[in-house]
Write an enzyme that holds these catalytic residues in place. Structure first.
Site, mmCIF file in Angstrom:
data_model
loop_
_atom_site.group_PDB
_atom_site.id
_atom_site.type_symbol
_atom_site.label_atom_id
_atom_site.label_comp_id
_atom_site.label_asym_id
_atom_site.label_seq_id
_atom_site.Cartn_x
_atom_site.Cartn_y
_atom_site.Cartn_z
ATOM 1 N N CYS A 94 0.952 -0.770 0.223
ATOM 2 C CA CYS A 94 0.009 0.221 -0.125
ATOM 3 C C CYS A 94 0.563 0.933 0.020
ATOM 4 O O CYS A 94 1.827 1.055 0.577
ATOM 5 C CB CYS A 94 -1.203 -0.358 1.267
ATOM 6 S SG CYS A 94 -0.113 0.938 2.336
ATOM 7 N N GLU A 95 0.578 2.649 -0.639
ATOM 8 C CA GLU A 95 0.972 3.708 -0.701
ATOM 9 C C GLU A 95 1.445 3.878 0.195
ATOM 10 O O GLU A 95 2.033 4.930 0.608
ATOM 11 C CB GLU A 95 0.767 4.123 -2.206
ATOM 12 C CG GLU A 95 -0.310 4.858 -2.199
ATOM 13 C CD GLU A 95 -1.642 5.548 -3.352
ATOM 14 O OE1 GLU A 95 -2.107 6.875 -3.111
ATOM 15 O OE2 GLU A 95 -0.062 5.266 -4.595
ATOM 16 N N HIS A 96 -0.147 3.882 1.889
ATOM 17 C CA HIS A 96 -0.196 4.750 2.086
ATOM 18 C C HIS A 96 0.584 4.452 3.392
ATOM 19 O O HIS A 96 1.495 5.080 4.370
ATOM 20 C CB HIS A 96 -1.574 4.542 3.203
ATOM 21 C CG HIS A 96 -2.272 5.307 1.975
ATOM 22 N ND1 HIS A 96 -3.876 5.033 1.846
ATOM 23 C CD2 HIS A 96 -1.992 6.661 0.953
ATOM 24 C CE1 HIS A 96 -4.176 5.133 1.233
ATOM 25 N NE2 HIS A 96 -3.513 6.256 0.662
ATOM 26 N N HIS A 97 1.535 3.090 3.989
ATOM 27 C CA HIS A 97 2.264 2.725 5.135
ATOM 28 C C HIS A 97 3.061 1.869 4.908
ATOM 29 O O HIS A 97 3.906 1.516 5.407
ATOM 30 C CB HIS A 97 1.537 1.858 5.891
ATOM 31 C CG HIS A 97 -0.305 2.352 6.793
ATOM 32 N ND1 HIS A 97 -0.794 2.739 6.449
ATOM 33 C CD2 HIS A 97 0.300 3.892 7.757
ATOM 34 C CE1 HIS A 97 -1.266 3.956 7.012
ATOM 35 N NE2 HIS A 97 -1.005 4.164 7.971
ATOM 36 N N GLN A 135 -5.493 -0.600 -3.731
ATOM 37 C CA GLN A 135 -6.319 -1.771 -4.326
ATOM 38 C C GLN A 135 -7.632 -1.239 -5.550
ATOM 39 O O GLN A 135 -7.470 -1.848 -6.601
ATOM 40 C CB GLN A 135 -7.006 -2.732 -3.584
ATOM 41 C CG GLN A 135 -7.842 -4.273 -3.694
ATOM 42 C CD GLN A 135 -8.579 -4.745 -2.705
ATOM 43 O OE1 GLN A 135 -7.662 -4.787 -2.196
ATOM 44 N NE2 GLN A 135 -9.522 -5.246 -3.476
ATOM 45 N N HIS A 163 -5.157 -6.299 4.217
ATOM 46 C CA HIS A 163 -4.148 -5.127 4.203
ATOM 47 C C HIS A 163 -3.766 -5.484 5.387
ATOM 48 O O HIS A 163 -3.867 -5.173 6.305
ATOM 49 C CB HIS A 163 -4.983 -4.077 3.457
ATOM 50 C CG HIS A 163 -5.465 -3.364 1.822
ATOM 51 N ND1 HIS A 163 -5.130 -2.966 1.482
ATOM 52 C CD2 HIS A 163 -6.478 -4.120 1.167
ATOM 53 C CE1 HIS A 163 -6.001 -2.919 0.097
ATOM 54 N NE2 HIS A 163 -6.571 -3.810 0.324
ATOM 55 N N CYS A 165 -1.880 -2.700 6.421
ATOM 56 C CA CYS A 165 -1.362 -1.435 7.303
ATOM 57 C C CYS A 165 -3.164 -1.077 8.185
ATOM 58 O O CYS A 165 -2.655 -0.461 8.563
ATOM 59 C CB CYS A 165 -1.803 -0.408 6.036
ATOM 60 S SG CYS A 165 -4.006 -0.812 4.908
#
Length: 203
Positions: A94-97, A135, A163, A165
């Site tokens: 994931c690009e956030h975490h 996703q 996920h 995260c």
């Protein structure tokens, strides 16, 4: 696509890809910030291992997934029904975490006048998955790529994934799966066709 880090000092290891020194240093800094000693024996080589692992995790940035759809076949014996590849396993981050996304995808299309080798559908998925992702975008990218390059009558992509995260941090709720879908062409416009492809997918 991103900043070029290959022009600085490189750390060379026989038989392995070189790692920019500042990448290794950044990982050492992260280890120290997390509370450990990056110089201790068990962690001494970890920055290089992590750097090479991330180069592999994100190898999708160095390829164009649509290239896998460039070779098609017209001689299919008059076949004009759904082509479906079910339960394709994939991994992304994931690009956030930058935490792992682990799941499976179902990819289907209704050919108009040409088909593609079935392994190519999985290659398209992996090409987009091996990047920092969300996703929803991954689902759309796979579907749009097939739609644009095969020009079929319909495309259906359903992705189910866990996920990290969410399962390993934050709310820490394991066992939860997220489902996303994108329907195009007849699978979007015709309810009967949509129900048929979803039934074949087991959704």
């Amino acid at each position: 696509m991103g900043e070029d880090l290959d022009d600085g000092d490189l750390i060379e290891t026989p038989g392995k890809i070189p790692v920019p020194a500042r990448v290794a240093e950044a990982i050492k800094t992260l280890i120290a910030w997390a509370g450990d000693d990056p110089s201790r024996e068990g962690l001494a080589d970890t920055p290089l291992r992590v750097a090479r692992a991330w180069k592999e995790y994100c190898q999708g940035y160095s390829e164009d997934p649509s290239i896998h759809l460039s070779r098609t076949f017209e001689e299919v014996g008059g076949y004009d029904e759904i082509v479906l590849l079910r339960d394709i396993p994939f991994q992304s981050h994931c690009e956030h975490h930058m935490a792992p996304i682990i799941g499976k995808a179902h990819i289907a299309y209704l050919p108009k006048d040409r088909v593609v080798g079935i392994s190519k559908l999985a290659r398209v998925l992996h090409g987009f998955a091996r990047r920092l992702q969300v996703q929803e975008r991954l689902t759309a990218e796979v579907a749009d790529c097939i739609w644009d390059h095969l020009q079929p009558l319909g495309v259906a992509v359903v992705i189910e994934a866990s996920h990290s995260c969410m399962t390993a941090r934050g709310v820490r709720t394991p066992g939860v799966a997220m489902t996303t879908s994108r329907m195009m062409g007849v699978f979007r416009d015709d309810e009967r066709s949509r129900k048929e492809v979803l039934a074949l997918m087991g959704c």
